[in-house]
Design an enzyme around this catalytic site. Structure first.
Site, short mmCIF file in Angstrom:
data_model
loop_
_atom_site.label_atom_id
_atom_site.label_comp_id
_atom_site.label_asym_id
_atom_site.label_seq_id
_atom_site.Cartn_x
_atom_site.Cartn_y
_atom_site.Cartn_z
N GLU A 188 0.80 -1.19 -0.04
CA GLU A 188 -0.01 0.03 -0.11
C GLU A 188 0.92 1.23 0.01
O GLU A 188 1.61 1.40 0.80
CB GLU A 188 -0.97 -0.03 1.23
CG GLU A 188 -2.27 0.75 1.15
CD GLU A 188 -1.90 2.29 1.49
OE1 GLU A 188 -1.45 2.92 0.40
OE2 GLU A 188 -2.27 2.58 2.50
N CYS A 214 -2.82 8.81 2.93
CA CYS A 214 -2.57 8.14 1.68
C CYS A 214 -3.54 8.20 0.94
O CYS A 214 -3.67 8.56 -0.49
CB CYS A 214 -1.96 6.72 1.87
SG CYS A 214 -3.23 5.57 2.80
P1 NDP Z 1 9.06 4.77 3.84
O1 NDP Z 1 8.38 3.89 2.59
O2 NDP Z 1 10.41 4.83 3.63
O3 NDP Z 1 8.73 3.67 5.21
C1 NDP Z 1 7.56 2.94 5.27
C2 NDP Z 1 8.13 1.85 6.31
O4 NDP Z 1 9.01 0.86 5.82
C3 NDP Z 1 8.50 2.23 7.63
O5 NDP Z 1 8.35 1.70 8.71
C4 NDP Z 1 10.28 2.16 7.46
O6 NDP Z 1 11.03 2.25 8.46
C5 NDP Z 1 10.11 1.18 6.57
N1 NDP Z 1 11.35 0.86 5.62
C6 NDP Z 1 12.13 2.05 5.38
N2 NDP Z 1 13.30 1.36 4.35
C7 NDP Z 1 12.96 -0.01 4.38
C8 NDP Z 1 13.44 -1.19 3.92
N3 NDP Z 1 14.73 -0.78 2.99
N4 NDP Z 1 13.04 -2.38 4.01
C9 NDP Z 1 12.02 -2.49 4.88
N5 NDP Z 1 11.68 -1.38 5.41
C10 NDP Z 1 11.83 -0.33 5.18
O7 NDP Z 1 8.03 6.10 3.80
P2 NDP Z 1 8.68 7.35 4.80
O8 NDP Z 1 8.10 6.90 6.46
O9 NDP Z 1 10.11 7.41 4.55
O10 NDP Z 1 7.77 8.49 4.06
C11 NDP Z 1 8.34 8.93 2.79
C12 NDP Z 1 6.71 8.96 2.01
O11 NDP Z 1 6.38 7.83 1.86
C13 NDP Z 1 5.73 9.97 2.37
O12 NDP Z 1 5.94 11.25 2.40
C14 NDP Z 1 4.70 9.64 1.78
O13 NDP Z 1 4.59 10.25 0.37
C15 NDP Z 1 4.81 7.94 1.51
N6 NDP Z 1 4.01 7.24 2.66
C16 NDP Z 1 3.06 6.75 2.29
C17 NDP Z 1 2.12 6.13 3.34
C18 NDP Z 1 0.74 5.49 2.93
O14 NDP Z 1 0.01 5.51 3.82
N7 NDP Z 1 0.65 4.84 2.06
C19 NDP Z 1 2.59 6.14 4.70
C20 NDP Z 1 4.02 6.77 4.92
C21 NDP Z 1 4.77 7.03 3.96
P3 NDP Z 1 11.57 3.63 9.06
O15 NDP Z 1 10.23 4.19 9.37
O16 NDP Z 1 12.38 3.19 10.19
O17 NDP Z 1 12.58 3.91 8.11
#
Ligand code: NDP
Length: 490
Positions: A235, A269
């Site tokens: 998602e 989102c």
């Molecule tokens: P990310 O996609 O980077 O992070 C989402 C989750 O993945 C977090 O728990 C993160 O951990 C984890 N993660 C990061 N890198 C890895 C990896 N290599 N392998 C496995 N898990 C990983 O999103 P961000 O939090 O950096 O947000 C950036 C952008 O993403 C937002 O501005 C938005 O545009 C989008 N976003 C969309 C969401 C939605 O609801 N669909 C929710 C959040 C973000 P950690 O936080 O520890 O890095």
């Protein structure tokens, strides 16, 4: 040996909310090992027993509603009211998943058809084992629970890696689960940075990964999962469109549009990002929108930008959009860390970042369209395909437009309303990801279909799966298939 830790901060004040371990490769491995054992125990319970415990967990969460919403407020900065709302929705989903698991996944007989007349066929959906959930920070209860509740109800154990911005919420969700299920660690949380999530995704004992976050990180997670052919549900956010048709209730549309765009500081989102309004009602709608937005205040009606790094992206989108677009409300000065005031910009080119890329901020672009058809075409011209909204006075027309919208979900004359209906699947297409959480599809997402065909008696004169099959068997088969399927219908 000292364990490295990291702090979660209140984004509004910068104060430390909690300190959590950056769990190492060994710690993640051990958690998955414990989860494997717990999964066997959990799957072995009678479905009614699992249901009872999940409903008990629901009651525990409800009893801790105020404490949890306080924690969500502290870690994300969102108002306590909004935190309460997301937890209530998560509770509703947990209730639905627990109550419907047997009906959706339980064993049923299916029709065998004429050629399988001598068979009894059954279908059931069995647990996968250990499910890894990688969660976001914007709705740290509602979003991961959309996977966790459904995975648990389907009989799996869960290892959850919350976002590094909201680890405390993740830890508490698992602690509260242990109050209802103390025997085995059926639901564990591992804390850490992205690396910890990567370790979870790479573990071959994890049988499915449910990821919520950015499209770029989803691709990295998927690449890690590819090593073991681990399936994932992704998602990844969206760029949701809001269409206002000529006969829409414009006051209601403006009200819904603003809330859908600005609530949670636009860090949703399925939040409203692009607004398309048909020419005939454009001015009136914009008047309604401008009047209302003047009353919406950052820091009161919604909180700060939770992830500091997002401020640069929001600023870049606004700067670019104001170069050629016309500012209705706000502008570059609206970004005053950690808050962003509401921003509305008209006539932004469709190829600009503010229209194409996800903006996790309280900003919208608005465009006048010839008619609803053109609005739909522009709405659909996006790499994302998560959700959207149609406001129209004509229910039939609205339903038609909703069906033609290239997204996983559409709300009509309301915003985001599908998220509160547990029976509706949640997820997108294109860059918004694939797979579904919520509803019957969400339960099946965390289960494997098991098909069994049992021969009840030997079919006289038609033993087709034997080397003793003779020409007469085949002749009878041809007669049967011709009778069943050989007549053309014109
Ligand atoms: P990310 O996609 O980077 O992070 C989402 C989750 O993945 C977090 O728990 C993160 O951990 C984890 N993660 C990061 N890198 C890895 C990896 N290599 N392998 C496995 N898990 C990983 O999103 P961000 O939090 O950096 O947000 C950036 C952008 O993403 C937002 O501005 C938005 O545009 C989008 N976003 C969309 C969401 C939605 O609801 N669909 C929710 C959040 C973000 P950690 O936080 O520890 O890095």
């Amino acid at each position: 040996m000292t364990t490295l830790t990291f702090d979660s901060l209140n984004p509004a004040t910068g104060e430390v909310v909690g300190s959590h371990p950056k769990q190492s490769a060994d710690a993640v491995r051990e958690a998955v090992g414990r989860a494997e054992q717990a999964a066997t125990w959990w799957a072995g319970l009678a479905p009614t027993e699992r249901r009872r415990r999940l409903l008990d967990y629901k009651a525990v969460l409800t009893q801790h509603l105020k404490e949890l919403s306080g924690l969500v407020h502290d870690e994300t900065g969102k108002p306590v009211g909004d935190a309460t709302l997301e937890i209530v929705l998560a509770i509703t989903h947990l209730d639905w998943a627990a109550r419907n698991a047997v009906k959706v996944l339980g064993r049923r007989r299916v029709s065998t058809g004429m050629i399988g007349l001598n068979l009894a066929a059954t279908l059931e959906y069995l647990p996968l084992g250990v499910v890894g959930v990688i969660g976001p920070w914007n709705y740290p209860v509602f979003t991961p629970m959309g996977s966790i509740a459904y995975a648990l109800a389907a009989g799996n154990a869960v290892v959850f890696k919350p976002s590094e911005l909201t680890p405390g919420v993740g830890v508490r969700l698992a602690e509260l689960f242990a109050e209802s299920v103390p025997e085995q660690p059926v639901f564990q949380t591992v804390t850490g940075l992205g690396e910890t999530g990567a370790l979870l995704a790479k573990d071959p004992r994890v049988k499915k990964v449910a990821f919520t976050g950015s499209t770029a990180t989803a691709k990295r997670v998927m690449a890690a999962c590819a090593e073991n052919l681990t399936p994932i549900v992704a998602e990844c956010g969206g760029k949701d469109a809001f269409i206002v048709d000529a006969d829409a209730d414009l006051k209601a549309a403006a009200d819904a549009c603003l809330w859908g765009a600005m609530s949670n500081a636009g860090q949703t989102c399925v939040g409203v990002e692009r607004v398309y309004v048909v020419d005939a009602v454009y001015e009136t709608f914009m008047r309604e929108l401008s009047d209302r937005v003047a009353t919406v205040k950052a820091g009161e009606d919604y909180g700060p930008i939770t992830m500091p790094g997002q401020l640069d992206i929001i600023r870049r989108h606004i700067d670019d959009a104001t170069k050629s677009g016309k500012v209705v409300t706000g502008g570059p000065d609206s970004v005053r860390a950690p808050y962003v005031d509401p921003v509305i910009i008209e006539d932004v080119p469709e190829d600009s970042p503010a229209v194409r890329e996800e903006t996790f901020g309280p900003t919208i672009t608005v465009r006048r369209t010839r008619d609803a058809q053109q609005a739909l075409e522009l709405a659909n011209a996006s790499a994302y395909g998560l959700a959207g909204t149609i406001f129209s006075g004509n229910a039939r027309r609205a339903m038609e437009l909703a069906r033609l919208m290239r997204t996983g979900m559409t709300a009509v004359n309301s915003v985001i309303s599908f998220a509160g209906v547990p029976a509706l699947p949640f997820g997108g297409i294109g860059d918004s990801g694939f797979g579904r959480i919520h509803g019957a599809d969400g339960l099946r997402e965390f289960a494997r279909p098991k098909a069994i065909s049992r021969q009840r008696f030997a079919m006289p004169g038609m033993n087709l799966t034997s080397f003793s099959r003779g020409p007469a068997d085949l002749e009878r088969l041809i007669r049967l298939v011709t009778f069943l399927h050989g007549r053309r219908k014109r």
